[in-house]
Scaffold this motif. Structure first.
Motif, short mmCIF file in Angstrom:
data_model
loop_
_atom_site.label_atom_id
_atom_site.label_comp_id
_atom_site.label_asym_id
_atom_site.label_seq_id
_atom_site.Cartn_x
_atom_site.Cartn_y
_atom_site.Cartn_z
N UNK A 187 0.80 -1.22 0.00
CA UNK A 187 0.00 0.00 0.00
C UNK A 187 0.83 1.27 0.00
N UNK A 188 2.11 1.18 0.42
CA UNK A 188 2.97 2.36 0.44
C UNK A 188 3.31 2.84 -0.98
N UNK A 189 3.03 2.01 -1.97
CA UNK A 189 3.32 2.38 -3.36
C UNK A 189 2.07 2.88 -4.09
N UNK A 190 0.99 3.06 -3.35
CA UNK A 190 -0.29 3.40 -3.98
C UNK A 190 -0.24 4.72 -4.75
N UNK A 191 0.46 5.70 -4.23
CA UNK A 191 0.46 7.04 -4.86
C UNK A 191 1.64 7.25 -5.82
N UNK A 206 -2.50 -11.43 -11.48
CA UNK A 206 -1.94 -11.62 -10.14
C UNK A 206 -1.48 -10.29 -9.56
N UNK A 207 -0.78 -9.50 -10.38
CA UNK A 207 -0.25 -8.21 -9.92
C UNK A 207 -1.40 -7.27 -9.53
N UNK A 215 -5.78 -2.05 -1.64
CA UNK A 215 -6.68 -0.90 -1.67
C UNK A 215 -6.41 0.12 -2.75
N UNK A 216 -5.71 -0.26 -3.84
CA UNK A 216 -5.46 0.73 -4.89
C UNK A 216 -5.31 0.05 -6.23
#
Length: 295
Positions: A187-191, A206-207, A215-216
């Motif tokens: 999730x730290x890579x969401x933005x 899969x990715x 959540x993104x």
């Protein structure tokens, strides 16, 4: 239609010189041999034997059928020998399909050992990226394919054998704010801007499923279906990406690679064969070599 067994019997009569001698050689009664010759004459619509003293000799039609019977006999013997070689794994041909990153990690070492043990077995080896080779196995056009598929998925008539699980790792440019972390929460890579590394298909599924669980949806700014090229884009600072461990054999010096969690996307690598081919000895031995390479 001419009966091949009766043609072989006719050849024995002609070679032996008499019905009685042929019957003795074959373990039949003379009357049984005569009856079979008579049936063959009706099938041919011509007389095949004529009397010659105490024996018989062939007519022109009889000689013709006898010569063809000899050819058929040789071909049957060759077929039996070839079938025995195939059964014993000494001959034959295997049609194999695989995707690119499975080549160096799995296929090359497996085939190296297989070649030493089965030098006379032909190999038709072809990479299938970005297509799915599973339908070729289903249709009988390929004997074995390396595929990405969940363990629980079943396909009618096709057996999937698990080889290994290949986790995706985060690929970051050197100097990235998360480069110092040993493990990164996905999730730290969401933005972040993303470098795409997968074509549409099971690997991309899969990715994306992993990102969705975090959540993104990744915002892809650069597309690449080649892992080496994708690393170059990341090294240039265009974005971050996820690349499976098998795709990181040639690591770019300008990137850092970190494990991810929450979740860790994992693609499942399996070998696909037809159920009816599972007992085929060369195929079974190649499959064992792939399992050893995966281990």
């Amino acid at each position: 239609m001419l009966d091949v067994r009766r043609m072989q019997l006719l050849r024995e009569v002609i070679t032996s010189g008499s019905v009685t001698a042929a019957a003795a050689n074959l373990g039949y009664t003379p009357s049984a041999v005569s009856q079979q010759v008579a049936v063959l004459e009706r099938e041919a619509g011509m007389v095949l034997l004529e009397r010659a003293g105490r024996g018989v000799r062939p007519t022109a039609a009889g000689r013709l059928l006898s010569e063809h019977a000899a050819v058929i006999g040789r071909q049957l013997a060759e077929a039996e020998t070839a079938l025995a070689d195939l059964r014993a794994g000494r001959a034959g041909r295997l049609v194999i399909r695989y995707f690119a990153t499975a080549g160096a990690t799995l296929m090359a070492p497996a085939l190296a050992g297989f070649r030493r043990e089965h030098p006379d077995v032909g190999i038709d080896l072809r990479v299938t990226d970005p297509g799915d080779p599973l339908p070729e196995v289903t249709r009988g056009e390929a004997d074995l394919a390396i595929v990405v598929a969940p363990r629980e998925v079943s396909h009618g008539g096709v057996r999937l054998i698990h080889l290994l699980d290949d986790p995706y790792h985060a690929v970051l440019p050197r100097g990235h704010r998360l480069a110092g972390s040993r493990v990164i929460d996905l999730g730290e890579l969401a933005d972040e801007p993303w470098v795409g590394s997968e074509s549409p298909g099971p690997c991309l599924d899969v990715l994306l499923a992993g990102c969705a669980s975090a959540g993104f949806t990744p915002q892809v700014v650069v597309e690449s279906d080649d892992y080496t090229t994708a690393q170059s884009f990341v090294a240039a600072g265009l974005g971050v990406g996820l690349i499976p461990r098998m795709g990181l054999a040639n690591r770019h010096p300008g990137v850092v690679v970190r494990r991810v969690r929450g979740p860790e996307p994992v693609r499942t690598i399996q070998a696909a064969i037809r159920e009816t081919s599972a007992a085929h000895l060369p195929l079974a031995r190649l499959l064992a070599a792939l399992q050893a390479a995966a281990a």
